[in-house]
Design a protein around this motif. Sequence first.
Motif, PDB file in Angstrom:
ATOM      1  N   PRO A  80      26.964  28.382  59.637  1.00  0.00           N
ATOM      2  CA  PRO A  80      27.542  29.640  59.145  1.00  0.00           C
ATOM      3  C   PRO A  80      28.851  29.441  58.402  1.00  0.00           C
ATOM      4  N   LEU A  81      29.629  28.425  58.798  1.00  0.00           N
ATOM      5  CA  LEU A  81      30.904  28.194  58.127  1.00  0.00           C
ATOM      6  C   LEU A  81      30.692  27.714  56.690  1.00  0.00           C
ATOM      7  N   PHE A  82      29.801  26.742  56.493  1.00  0.00           N
ATOM      8  CA  PHE A  82      29.570  26.243  55.142  1.00  0.00           C
ATOM      9  C   PHE A  82      28.819  27.263  54.291  1.00  0.00           C
ATOM     10  N   VAL A  83      27.932  28.041  54.906  1.00  0.00           N
ATOM     11  CA  VAL A  83      27.256  29.107  54.155  1.00  0.00           C
ATOM     12  C   VAL A  83      28.280  30.146  53.702  1.00  0.00           C
ATOM     13  N   ALA A  84      29.191  30.517  54.608  1.00  0.00           N
ATOM     14  CA  ALA A  84      30.240  31.473  54.253  1.00  0.00           C
ATOM     15  C   ALA A  84      31.154  30.897  53.175  1.00  0.00           C
ATOM     16  N   LEU A  85      31.457  29.598  53.272  1.00  0.00           N
ATOM     17  CA  LEU A  85      32.294  28.953  52.260  1.00  0.00           C
ATOM     18  C   LEU A  85      31.660  29.090  50.883  1.00  0.00           C
ATOM     19  N   GLY A  86      30.370  28.812  50.781  1.00  0.00           N
ATOM     20  CA  GLY A  86      29.695  28.913  49.493  1.00  0.00           C
ATOM     21  C   GLY A  86      29.687  30.326  48.951  1.00  0.00           C
ATOM     22  N   ASN A  87      29.419  31.300  49.809  1.00  0.00           N
ATOM     23  CA  ASN A  87      29.347  32.696  49.350  1.00  0.00           C
ATOM     24  C   ASN A  87      30.714  33.242  48.952  1.00  0.00           C
ATOM     25  N   ILE A  88      31.738  32.933  49.740  1.00  0.00           N
ATOM     26  CA  ILE A  88      33.084  33.426  49.413  1.00  0.00           C
ATOM     27  C   ILE A  88      33.587  32.751  48.136  1.00  0.00           C
ATOM     28  N   TYR A  94      31.794  31.668  45.744  1.00  0.00           N
ATOM     29  CA  TYR A  94      31.056  32.252  44.623  1.00  0.00           C
ATOM     30  C   TYR A  94      31.691  33.568  44.185  1.00  0.00           C
ATOM     31  N   HIS A  95      32.032  34.410  45.147  1.00  0.00           N
ATOM     32  CA  HIS A  95      32.601  35.716  44.809  1.00  0.00           C
ATOM     33  C   HIS A  95      34.017  35.607  44.255  1.00  0.00           C
ATOM     34  N   THR A  96      34.694  34.487  44.494  1.00  0.00           N
ATOM     35  CA  THR A  96      36.016  34.284  43.902  1.00  0.00           C
ATOM     36  C   THR A  96      35.926  33.591  42.542  1.00  0.00           C
ATOM     37  N   GLY A  97      34.724  33.128  42.175  1.00  0.00           N
ATOM     38  CA  GLY A  97      34.543  32.433  40.904  1.00  0.00           C
ATOM     39  C   GLY A  97      34.861  30.954  40.951  1.00  0.00           C
ATOM     40  N   ILE A  98      35.198  30.435  42.134  1.00  0.00           N
ATOM     41  CA  ILE A  98      35.581  29.029  42.253  1.00  0.00           C
ATOM     42  C   ILE A  98      34.412  28.101  41.952  1.00  0.00           C
ATOM     43  N   THR A  99      33.210  28.499  42.354  1.00  0.00           N
ATOM     44  CA  THR A  99      32.056  27.598  42.247  1.00  0.00           C
ATOM     45  C   THR A  99      31.637  27.305  40.814  1.00  0.00           C
ATOM     46  N   THR A 100      32.044  28.120  39.871  1.00  0.00           N
ATOM     47  CA  THR A 100      31.609  27.915  38.483  1.00  0.00           C
ATOM     48  C   THR A 100      32.704  27.317  37.596  1.00  0.00           C
ATOM     49  N   ARG A 101      33.869  27.053  38.143  1.00  0.00           N
ATOM     50  CA  ARG A 101      34.972  26.578  37.303  1.00  0.00           C
ATOM     51  C   ARG A 101      34.778  25.132  36.843  1.00  0.00           C
ATOM     52  N   ILE A 102      34.085  24.329  37.655  1.00  0.00           N
ATOM     53  CA  ILE A 102      33.796  22.964  37.211  1.00  0.00           C
ATOM     54  C   ILE A 102      32.952  23.003  35.942  1.00  0.00           C
ATOM     55  N   TYR A 103      31.957  23.886  35.921  1.00  0.00           N
ATOM     56  CA  TYR A 103      31.115  24.032  34.727  1.00  0.00           C
ATOM     57  C   TYR A 103      31.933  24.520  33.545  1.00  0.00           C
ATOM     58  N   ASP A 104      32.775  25.525  33.773  1.00  0.00           N
ATOM     59  CA  ASP A 104      33.582  26.061  32.674  1.00  0.00           C
ATOM     60  C   ASP A 104      34.451  24.974  32.060  1.00  0.00           C
ATOM     61  N   ALA A 105      35.072  24.149  32.914  1.00  0.00           N
ATOM     62  CA  ALA A 105      35.935  23.085  32.414  1.00  0.00           C
ATOM     63  C   ALA A 105      35.122  22.025  31.670  1.00  0.00           C
ATOM     64  N   ALA A 106      34.002  21.615  32.253  1.00  0.00           N
ATOM     65  CA  ALA A 106      33.162  20.590  31.616  1.00  0.00           C
ATOM     66  C   ALA A 106      32.589  21.101  30.302  1.00  0.00           C
ATOM     67  N   ASN A 107      32.270  22.382  30.243  1.00  0.00           N
ATOM     68  CA  ASN A 107      31.702  22.961  29.028  1.00  0.00           C
ATOM     69  C   ASN A 107      32.703  22.900  27.878  1.00  0.00           C
ATOM     70  N   SER A 109      29.006  24.711  48.187  1.00  0.00           N
ATOM     71  CA  SER A 109      28.031  25.615  48.806  1.00  0.00           C
ATOM     72  C   SER A 109      27.070  24.925  49.753  1.00  0.00           C
ATOM     73  N   GLY A 110      26.560  23.737  49.399  1.00  0.00           N
ATOM     74  CA  GLY A 110      25.602  23.035  50.247  1.00  0.00           C
ATOM     75  C   GLY A 110      24.198  23.593  50.189  1.00  0.00           C
ATOM     76  N   SER A 111      23.907  24.467  49.227  1.00  0.00           N
ATOM     77  CA  SER A 111      22.582  25.061  49.123  1.00  0.00           C
ATOM     78  C   SER A 111      22.009  24.809  47.732  1.00  0.00           C
ATOM     79  N   SER A 112      20.885  24.132  47.648  1.00  0.00           N
ATOM     80  CA  SER A 112      20.266  23.818  46.361  1.00  0.00           C
ATOM     81  C   SER A 112      19.765  25.070  45.658  1.00  0.00           C
ATOM     82  N   ILE A 113      19.109  25.941  46.395  1.00  0.00           N
ATOM     83  CA  ILE A 113      18.532  27.134  45.785  1.00  0.00           C
ATOM     84  C   ILE A 113      19.626  28.068  45.276  1.00  0.00           C
ATOM     85  N   ALA A 114      20.699  28.226  46.067  1.00  0.00           N
ATOM     86  CA  ALA A 114      21.822  29.055  45.625  1.00  0.00           C
ATOM     87  C   ALA A 114      22.464  28.461  44.379  1.00  0.00           C
ATOM     88  N   CYS A 115      22.561  27.143  44.341  1.00  0.00           N
ATOM     89  CA  CYS A 115      23.131  26.461  43.177  1.00  0.00           C
ATOM     90  C   CYS A 115      22.280  26.708  41.942  1.00  0.00           C
TER      91      CYS A 115
END
Length: 445
Positions: free
Chosen positions: A77-85, A87-100, A125-131
């Motif tokens: 639950p902790l790592f699932v919550a980490l991925g979801n939170i 995502y909602h803060t936009g942190i999970t996509t910043r690596i892509y934005d920078a690389a792009n 996130s630790g989730s392939s499908i969510a990624c």
Amino acid sequence: MDPATIGLVAFGMVIVLLALRVPIAFVLAGVATVGTFLIYAFRSGSFAPERAINPTSSMVVNSFFELIHSYDLSMIPLFVALGNIAYHTGITTRIYDAANVWLRRVPGGVSVASLMGCAGFSAISGSSIACASTMGRICVPEMLRLGYNPRLATASVAAGGTLGSLIPPSVLFILYGIFTETSISKLFLAGILPGLLTLGGYVIVVFWWVSRDPSAAPVDPTPLVRGARLRAAISAWPALVLFTVIIGGIYGGIFTATEAAAVSVLLTILIGFAERSLSLRSMWVAIRESLIQTAAIFLIAACAKIFVSFVALTGAAGMVSQWVADAGLSPLLLMVAISVLYIFLGMFLDPVGIIVLTLPFVIPMVDNLGMDLIWFGVIVVKLLEIGLITPPVGLNVFVIGNVTGRDITVDQIFAGVMRFLAMDIVVLAILILVPAISTLIPNGL
């Protein structure tokens, strides 16, 4: 009736029921309960159901209770919550934005950026499908807008999404560690180099594809604003900090994996509120999503524990292990056989179902040959990763298909994925033949 025979018949029933799309939690718990009842009912030689009620109910309740009260399970639950939170803060996509921003002028650069974005997302996130789902919504439309070949655009994200299984933190590593009683912290560390090797292999595929067909990935002609690269790199700092806390904390012995998860969740919340990218409403949405996802995983894991207890009671795993020993298979041939089995199952079943179904049988065989269970865990997760893009039921492919709608068919995505799948087989062979790639970092503890 012989318990081992009941166990093997039960395994066959599980495969049949799963093929009929019966929910895996109900299949594992139902078959295990019925099988246990039959073993105790026939224990005296004649059928006596009254003597099977108490031991069967005791086995079911104790197995369920033992799994749910596992300390290591609190990581999920902790790592699932980490991925979801995140995502909602936009942190999970910043690596892509920078690389792009950095790679947009390179042929195939946006596709490579999507792979790096998937790796960054996976490290949180630790989730392939969510990624695959999240990055698919962001990256695929961008590549199609630039005129990328639809097969390249969709396949690179579908394949990149599988990195969520291997790059820590990974829910599959957590489940493997719980059911095999191996160190989850060491499993996380063991996944780093194989994950980077897989990422490097995917990047090679993209560059090879574009070198053979330059029209597949037109270069973005839009000029860059002065200082854009620097600003993009700086914007990715939260993702890098979270990955450093998780991996650096575990490797340095500062945190256990569970403590690293808890600290990262708190840190993500603080970053979100500090940057005003996280509101109370979005935080509640993230928590609600985490609760739903965690409940589903917990139910499957608890039912799998019941099935594991049933398999132990039957002695079927020991019998299969003895068959392998009598056959005189070398470790390499055994790994080839296991790989074929997992790839076959990956064509039809989801990764969680495969891992909980097969571990009770394959771990005794591997353990008897003295193989490193940490290294074997990496191989298993890599095989499950391959299953996510293997036809006819590659989950990540269908996730990307849902993102693109009718514009790009699933068959087209599978056609593009074949190149990445071939690279996965090469990486798998390297990991099997060179175990040090998986054990180098965890053995440094």
